[in-house]
Design an enzyme around this catalytic site. Structure first.
Site, short mmCIF file in Angstrom:
data_model
loop_
_atom_site.label_atom_id
_atom_site.label_comp_id
_atom_site.label_asym_id
_atom_site.label_seq_id
_atom_site.Cartn_x
_atom_site.Cartn_y
_atom_site.Cartn_z
N HIS A 66 1.24 2.83 -1.24
CA HIS A 66 0.00 2.07 -1.06
C HIS A 66 -1.11 2.94 -0.46
CE1 HIS A 66 2.45 -1.41 -1.85
NE2 HIS A 66 3.23 -1.11 -0.86
N HIS A 91 -3.52 5.56 8.31
CA HIS A 91 -3.55 5.62 6.86
C HIS A 91 -4.99 5.50 6.41
CE1 HIS A 91 -3.44 1.37 7.95
NE2 HIS A 91 -4.29 1.26 6.94
N HIS A 93 -7.97 4.33 3.17
CA HIS A 93 -8.35 3.52 2.01
C HIS A 93 -9.49 4.23 1.31
CE1 HIS A 93 -6.09 -0.04 3.52
NE2 HIS A 93 -6.43 0.44 4.71
N HIS A 117 -7.64 3.94 9.13
CA HIS A 117 -7.15 2.94 10.09
C HIS A 117 -6.05 3.55 10.95
CE1 HIS A 117 -8.55 -0.46 7.20
NE2 HIS A 117 -9.50 -0.09 8.04
N THR A 198 -4.72 -5.91 6.31
CA THR A 198 -5.42 -6.04 5.02
C THR A 198 -4.47 -5.83 3.85
OG1 THR A 198 -6.03 -3.72 4.84
CG2 THR A 198 -7.55 -5.17 6.05
N THR A 199 -3.18 -5.68 4.18
CA THR A 199 -2.16 -5.62 3.13
C THR A 199 -1.12 -6.70 3.43
OG1 THR A 199 -0.79 -4.11 4.42
CG2 THR A 199 -2.31 -3.11 2.85
N1 LIG Z 1 -5.15 -1.98 6.69
S1 LIG Z 1 -3.95 -2.28 7.70
O1 LIG Z 1 -3.82 -3.72 7.86
O2 LIG Z 1 -4.20 -1.57 8.95
C1 LIG Z 1 -2.47 -1.63 7.04
C2 LIG Z 1 -2.42 -1.09 5.76
F1 LIG Z 1 -3.48 -1.10 4.94
C3 LIG Z 1 -1.27 -0.48 5.29
F2 LIG Z 1 -1.25 0.04 4.04
C4 LIG Z 1 -0.15 -0.41 6.08
S2 LIG Z 1 1.26 0.44 5.45
O3 LIG Z 1 0.78 1.80 5.19
O4 LIG Z 1 2.32 0.36 6.39
C5 LIG Z 1 1.76 -0.23 3.92
C6 LIG Z 1 1.85 -1.69 3.94
O5 LIG Z 1 2.32 -2.22 5.12
C7 LIG Z 1 -0.15 -1.00 7.35
N2 LIG Z 1 1.02 -0.95 8.05
C8 LIG Z 1 1.31 -1.71 9.25
C9 LIG Z 1 1.51 -3.16 8.89
C10 LIG Z 1 2.26 -3.89 9.98
C11 LIG Z 1 3.66 -3.34 10.08
C12 LIG Z 1 3.62 -1.88 10.31
C13 LIG Z 1 4.70 -1.24 10.91
C14 LIG Z 1 4.66 0.13 11.16
C15 LIG Z 1 3.54 0.87 10.80
C16 LIG Z 1 2.46 0.26 10.18
C17 LIG Z 1 2.50 -1.11 9.95
C18 LIG Z 1 -1.34 -1.59 7.82
F3 LIG Z 1 -1.41 -2.11 9.05
ZN LIG Z 2 -5.71 -0.10 6.52
#
Ligand SMILES: NS(=O)(=O)c1c(F)c(F)c(S(=O)(=O)CCO)c(N[C@H]2CCCc3ccccc32)c1F
Ligand SMILES: [Zn+2]
Length: 263
Positions: A66, A91, A93, A117, A198-199
């Site tokens: 992603h 990560h 976008h 982010h 946002t995912t």
């Molecule tokens: N835009 S966003 O909302 O900040 C956002 C993303 F867009 C995004 F792609 C990710 S991801 O890369 O993990 C792939 C999809 O979960 C995350 N991960 C978070 C989600 C919550 C659980 C978790 C646990 C350990 C590390 C990261 C995360 C994410 F928070």
């Molecule tokens: Zn993000």
């Protein structure tokens, strides 16, 4: 969990089918437009602790299908009074080389080329990010808007490795670096609101802080981000390029967005 994507058969319109929160309230991202902004003089500068990570330490840079994600170290923390939050991962976008506008948050309807982010969880209240994600006050994500300008050596810590993680589930180790170098100078000027991941699973558990000022990377650095990665794994018969990995703008509902700056 269920597979999801930013386009096609599992695109964001289908997310609420398998992830109820995605069709719910307090969703992100938002457009920061004038008539929903409210100056809040109580908003303090964001404090970073342990962000200058020694080169002896290592981060894992991964293609998770992603985004490109960098797993951070738990000595990295932020303070957003009255709580401390521990860093988990960062990560990005971005858009597409033919339409290089892929930030998630927008300012007065303007979408920026990309957005970083940095995901943290409230480590004063929760023992790990999984529990924190389930809690309405569990997460704090810092958003950094990216604009095109001069070459940014700090982003090379991530972008120079994209060719090694072209495909889903590839990852490599990199030396620690000062992650604060990815941030704009003014940590006291930001947008603040309560929103969601946002995912999928779109949990409404995020205290969002999006800095007012973008950081700059070069045209070539942005092009590398837009053209290198695939959502699919190395032996997929139908490779899918990782582009436009941003969610559409969500309804504000009755939410206002606080701003820490007057003008
Ligand atoms: N835009 S966003 O909302 O900040 C956002 C993303 F867009 C995004 F792609 C990710 S991801 O890369 O993990 C792939 C999809 O979960 C995350 N991960 C978070 C989600 C919550 C659980 C978790 C646990 C350990 C590390 C990261 C995360 C994410 F928070
Ligand atoms: Zn993000």
């Amino acid at each position: 969990g269920y597979s999801w994507a930013y386009s096609g058969a599992h695109g964001e319109k289908t997310w609420p089918t398998n992830y109820g929160f995605c069709g719910g309230v307090y969703q992100s991202p938002l457009d920061f437009h004038e008539n929903i902004l409210q100056y809040d003089s109580s908003l303090r500068p964001i404090k970073l602790f342990g962000y200058d990570v020694a080169t002896a330490e290592s981060f894992t840079v991964s293609n998770n299908g992603h985004s490109v994600s960098v797993t951070l170290v738990p000595t990295m923390k932020i303070e957003i009074e009255p709580f401390h939050y521990t860093a988990s991962q960062l990560h990005l976008h971005w858009g597409h080389k033919n339409n290089p506008k892929g930030s998630e948050h927008c300012i007065e309807g303007r979408r920026f080329p990309a957005e970083v982010h940095v995901v943290h969880y409230n480590s004063d209240k929760y023992t790990d990010i999984t529990k924190a994600t389930e809690a309405a006050d569990g997460l704090a994500v810092l958003g950094i808007l990216i604009e095109v300008g001069s070459f940014n050596p700090s982003f090379e810590n991530i972008l120079s490795h994209l060719n090694s993680i072209k495909y889903k589930d590839q990852s490599i180790q990199i030396a620690g670096f000062n992650v604060q170098e990815l941030f704009p100078k003014r940590l006291d000027e930001y947008f603040r609101y309560e929103g969601s991941l946002t995912t999928p699973p779109c949990n409404p558990s995020v205290l969002w802080t999006v800095f007012r000022n973008p950081v700059l990377i070069s045209e070539a650095q942005l092009f590398a981000l837009e053209t290198t990665l695939y959502c699919t794994d190395r032996n997929s018969s139908e490779p899918i390029q990782m582009t436009n990995n941003y969610r559409q703008l969500q309804a504000h509902g009755d939410r206002l967005v606080s701003v820490s700056f007057r003008e």
